[in-house]
Design an enzyme around this catalytic site. Sequence first.
Site: not given
Ligand code: GLA
Length: 398
Positions: A158, A191-193, A213
């Site tokens: 993450d 890394e969420w893009g 997410d």
């Molecule tokens: C981030 C990630 C999620 C999850 C949470 C856990 O938000 O994007 O997929 O792993 O952390 O805390």
Amino acid sequence: MLRIFTQLTALLAVLMIQGPLWAEDALPIRASNGLALTPPMGWNTWNKFQCNINEQLIRNMADALVTSGMKAAGYQYVLIDDCWQGARDAHGDIQPDPKRFPSGMKALGDYVHGRGLKFGVYSDAGVMTCAKRAGSQGHEYQDAAQYAAWGVDYLKYDWCYTGKRNAQEAYGVMADALRATGRPIVFSMCEWGTAKPWLWARNTGNLWRTTEDIRDNWDGKERWMHGVIDIVDMNVGLAKYAGPGGWNDPDMLEIGNGGMNDNEYRAQFSFWAMLAAPLIAGNDLAHMDEKTAAILTNADVIAVNQDALGRAGDRIAKMGEGEIWARPLLDGRSAVILLNRSTAAVTMTVNWAQLGLAEDANADVFDLWSKKLSKSVKTRFSAEVQPHGVVMITVQPR
Ligand code: GLA
């Protein structure tokens, strides 16, 4: 024989076309780790259980993966997300939370492996994970060695509490640390893009999150979480960056978590197959109704997801609240989704010319949800599509 040759040539052509995507990177060029030649399939704790996890839950879910038929359908990885961690010991080695995982991670990995499944854990490139457990920054090689000693087969990594770290460099360090263990470990980059990982992450990781997410809703944003159809929108145009060994990850499945209806859940599963996305279930497998199991184990939709050509699908047409998406398959068929975003049923049409076929071509059409086969369909195919729903077909030119 000719057929196999044609298929291999097609695969080679795709690999050659995609080669320069990573060859032009300024930072170190990595060879493929040889893993995830099709998108990984498994189950993860986060969407349903967040931090309410312990070793018994993981064992129950491993058992349920087997008894529910999910394993037979292809689901393989049992993934523990955030909150398994306790403190580091005197040597700096990461340990699990002793109250929640009293038997230790090696024993849990052995249990999962004993069910014929694979075992995964979660960490973070920063000093803390998103739930404020110990992160791996500065401990990458030590943590990778610890995971390997536990028998870990998959790491989700993450991006919380990373300060000013450069994503390409930070994920590169853990990629190298995992490889240094000598154990095959799928590397999932979360890394969420933010730093457009699709442009550089091929061969650093085996999958990279393209968005923030997901939430168990059709649409709308709440804090950093987005509805399923919004996540689909954010993946338009990214198909060309994915392929065997490196996949766009639009986050995990919400099917069976209760926030959407069956049309919407079938739409999520269809789109994750179209996008060549990892199929990581996120529901309570031990208390799953038949409809949920039927969606998650639809063999025809899974076959599209796992197609060995590894070409992801993308949007090819948009007209108001209707969209057409298509994905080429190794055997010459196309997988097609007709999407109805509106709140009323509509009749939608795909023309063969939109799929690159002759306008007056004949094709066999198979509906992957109703299982209806329509032979020798000329020029176009029309179907009624439910609200917030899809019709998903394969089109086989004759
Ligand atoms: C981030 C990630 C999620 C999850 C949470 C856990 O938000 O994007 O997929 O792993 O952390 O805390």
